[in-house]
Write an enzyme that holds these catalytic residues in place. Structure first.
Site, PDB file in Angstrom:
ATOM      1  N   HIS A  46      35.471 -72.246 -13.030  1.00 23.37           N
ATOM      2  CA  HIS A  46      35.394 -72.180 -11.575  1.00 23.37           C
ATOM      3  C   HIS A  46      34.596 -70.945 -11.179  1.00 23.37           C
ATOM      4  CE1 HIS A  46      38.707 -75.021 -10.119  1.00 23.37           C
ATOM      5  NE2 HIS A  46      38.656 -75.178 -11.435  1.00 23.37           N
ATOM      6  N   GLU A  84      45.805 -69.709 -13.179  1.00 30.62           N
ATOM      7  CA  GLU A  84      45.714 -70.080 -14.598  1.00 30.62           C
ATOM      8  C   GLU A  84      45.693 -68.853 -15.516  1.00 30.62           C
ATOM      9  OE1 GLU A  84      43.229 -73.172 -16.008  1.00 30.62           O
ATOM     10  OE2 GLU A  84      43.692 -74.540 -14.345  1.00 30.62           O
TER      11      GLU A  84
END
Length: 390
Positions: free
Chosen positions: A265, A44
């Site tokens: 995360h 990402e």
């Protein structure tokens, strides 16, 4: 002395508009610049500006890097390495979600998700370092996801790509946000077909208070759902290289001195010891579990067939929209409407006609062929496995 290798993977949550993104990427780069890591996989990282920012911060300690270009928004996957990258290769997944999901801000299709490979020279050994970010379920529980077929298809393609490219490497490492929880079908396919081990499960040492959760950790200020372990470091040695995972942990939680986390995360860090095997040996290293693999693949075939059956109803839906739009287009001549209103209506109907034609003919057919390709590949493995058992 065995060679030491520290591997890190992190989903950076770099979608434009995410909270604290410039500050978080600055902090990520600063942490990686400490020199504690040999190989890093990031996901990402969707903007080139953020990638260049990280590279500029880590260039002194991780001088080798590669970004895997793909799709419209970019794959978001990149690798940073302390050791030379000698070759790269990538495989874009055949099934990557649907373009219409963009209306729900599910941009997997536009990202052109892929599996990237960097071949790395390290201490006289050749490492195949794989990095990926697979399609998310976007539902809870994930078993009810409309993307189940796409997810298992990607898992199968991961296993086949690694099997096809990893045979000559001393060490194969797969990293990234796999979007599968332990025990889920996609992870079973990858591990049973490649023989790769989970660093978290095989590590000799772990922190006692470390749960291993990487998504929606209870102490992550960006957490929005159920706790889950979906980020992995999987590995497999060879007959020439014995590999041991000494330690594995989740790391990069809160940014030091800040009230927010590096990402939504947690990162995963694995510490490996690599030892050259002296003397020739033909014994396979952690061979694939064919019984587990075949059971998982048969389950995958059922999911693919269910999705193929639903494609017919999708095609009928888009055909109905197309016919209705055409009927409305021709029927407007029966009504005495202002010419501006008529022109606007024709424009909207023209867009709807084009959209329904593209979805019904191009998108649905493309998805069907992707499903059939995965199903055919799985059946070849199952048929070959059956012959070996005869």
């Amino acid at each position: 002395m065995p060679a030491q290798l520290r591997v890190l993977t992190l989903n950076c949550w770099g979608v434009p508009g995410c909270p604290k993104m410039p500050e978080r990427f600055q902090a990520i780069g600063e942490e990686l610049s400490t020199g504690k890591y040999d190989l890093v996989s990031l996901q990402e990282v969707f903007t080139q500006g953020m990638f260049r920012k990280v590279v500029s911060l880590v260039n002194n300690v991780l001088p080798y890097h590669h970004y895997f270009y793909s799709g419209y928004t970019g794959s978001g996957v990149c690798v940073l390495s302390k050791h030379p990258i000698t070759a790269v290769c990538q495989h874009q997944y055949t099934l990557n979600g649907h373009p219409q999901d963009g209306f729900k801000l599910e941009l997997d299709w536009f990202g052109g998700k892929l599996l990237g490979l960097c071949r790395i020279q390290y201490s006289g050994k050749e490492i195949n370092f794989y990095a990926t970010h697979t399609h998310a379920a976007h539902t809870s529980p994930p078993e009810l996801s409309p993307y189940k077929a796409h997810m298992v298809s990607q898992a199968f393609e991961i296993s086949q790509f690694i099997r096809s490219t990893g045979g000559t490497a001393d060490l194969n490492i797969l990293t990234g946000d796999l979007n599968f929880r332990p025990g889920e079908l996609g992870l079973k396919i990858i591990q049973s077909d490649t023989g790769m081990e989970d660093a978290w499960l095989t590590a000799e040492h772990k922190n006692a208070d470390d749960s291993g959760v990487t998504g929606n950790h209870p102490e992550n200020n960006f957490a929005t759902g159920n706790q889950q372990r979906i980020d992995y470091i999987l590995y497999k040695g060879s007959t020439e290289c014995k590999v041991k995972c000494v330690h594995c942990e989740t790391t990069m939680h809160k940014v030091p001195g800040k009230p927010f986390n590096y990402s939504d995360h947690e990162a995963v860090l694995a510490h490996f010891e690599l030892e050259t095997v002296s003397g020739p040996t033909d014994a396979p290293v952690n061979p694939p579990d064919l019984s587990e693999r075949d059971a998982s693949l048969r389950q995958a075939v059922q999911i693919l067939e269910e999705k193929l059956a639903s494609s017919a109803s999708s095609r009928l839906f888009y055909a109905a929209v197309l016919l209705l739009s055409l009927l409305l287009m021709f029927s407007t001549s029966w009504f005495q409407l202002h010419h501006l209103l008529t022109s606007l209506l024709h424009l909207l109907l023209g867009i709807l006609i084009s959209w329904s034609f593209w979805m019904g003919v191009v998108v649905v057919n493309t998805e069907e062929r992707g499903l059939l390709a995965t199903k055919a590949g799985i059946e070849i493995l199952l048929n070959g496995s059956g012959k070996k058992c005869d």
